[in-house]
Design a protein around this motif. Structure first.
Motif, short mmCIF file in Angstrom:
data_model
loop_
_atom_site.label_atom_id
_atom_site.label_comp_id
_atom_site.label_asym_id
_atom_site.label_seq_id
_atom_site.Cartn_x
_atom_site.Cartn_y
_atom_site.Cartn_z
N ALA A 53 -8.71 -0.64 -23.18
CA ALA A 53 -7.25 -0.53 -23.11
C ALA A 53 -6.83 0.35 -21.94
N ALA A 54 -7.56 1.44 -21.72
CA ALA A 54 -7.24 2.31 -20.58
C ALA A 54 -7.48 1.58 -19.27
N ARG A 55 -8.55 0.81 -19.21
CA ARG A 55 -8.84 0.04 -17.99
C ARG A 55 -7.73 -0.99 -17.75
N ALA A 56 -7.30 -1.66 -18.80
CA ALA A 56 -6.23 -2.65 -18.66
C ALA A 56 -4.93 -1.98 -18.23
N ALA A 57 -4.67 -0.79 -18.76
CA ALA A 57 -3.45 -0.07 -18.37
C ALA A 57 -3.50 0.32 -16.90
N ARG A 58 -4.66 0.79 -16.43
CA ARG A 58 -4.78 1.14 -15.01
C ARG A 58 -4.58 -0.07 -14.13
N THR A 63 -1.06 -3.21 -10.54
CA THR A 63 -0.45 -4.47 -10.11
C THR A 63 1.08 -4.40 -10.13
N ARG A 64 1.65 -3.47 -10.89
CA ARG A 64 3.11 -3.37 -10.98
C ARG A 64 3.70 -2.32 -10.05
N ASP A 72 -6.91 0.54 -3.12
CA ASP A 72 -7.08 1.98 -3.31
C ASP A 72 -7.78 2.31 -4.62
N ILE A 73 -7.90 1.32 -5.49
CA ILE A 73 -8.53 1.55 -6.79
C ILE A 73 -9.98 1.12 -6.70
N GLY A 74 -10.87 2.03 -7.02
CA GLY A 74 -12.30 1.74 -6.94
C GLY A 74 -12.76 0.88 -8.10
N PRO A 75 -13.93 0.29 -7.95
CA PRO A 75 -14.45 -0.58 -9.01
C PRO A 75 -14.68 0.18 -10.32
N ASP A 76 -14.99 1.48 -10.22
CA ASP A 76 -15.19 2.26 -11.46
C ASP A 76 -13.90 2.35 -12.26
N GLU A 77 -12.78 2.43 -11.59
CA GLU A 77 -11.51 2.51 -12.29
C GLU A 77 -11.13 1.16 -12.93
N LEU A 78 -11.47 0.09 -12.22
CA LEU A 78 -11.13 -1.23 -12.74
C LEU A 78 -12.11 -1.71 -13.80
N TYR A 79 -13.37 -1.46 -13.57
CA TYR A 79 -14.39 -2.04 -14.44
C TYR A 79 -15.11 -1.02 -15.29
N GLY A 80 -14.75 0.24 -15.19
CA GLY A 80 -15.34 1.29 -16.03
C GLY A 80 -16.67 1.65 -15.58
#
Length: 80
Positions: A53-58, A63-64, A72-80
């Motif tokens: 859920a946190a990943r989806a929120a980020r 995107t919004r 600017d968002i690293g893969p760790d932030e998107l994919y955990g």
């Protein structure tokens, strides 16, 4: 009934009672272990769901929000 037979019956009854007690204790321990494993599993499932859920929120925020670029968002932030 002789002394030998009475003693045999007492020993037999004692062994049966002991075996029954050990069996009941084993059931209690088995149930307790099963309950603990279930609770730990539920906790891990909840943690995984919160992480997703946190990943989806980020991702949704990225995107919004015009200030945040997806680059600017690293893969760790998107994919955990």
């Amino acid at each position: 009934m002789g002394d030998f037979e009475r003693n045999k019956d007492q020993v037999q009854a004692g062994i049966q009672a002991g075996a029954s007690l050990v069996g009941r204790i084993a059931v209690i321990i088995t149930d307790a272990i099963g309950s603990v494993v279930k609770e730990v599993g539920d906790f891990v499932t909840d943690a995984i769901e919160m992480r997703e859920a946190a990943r989806a929120a980020r991702l949704d925020e990225a995107t919004r929000s015009p200030e945040i670029e997806l680059d600017d968002i690293g893969p760790d932030e998107l994919y955990g």
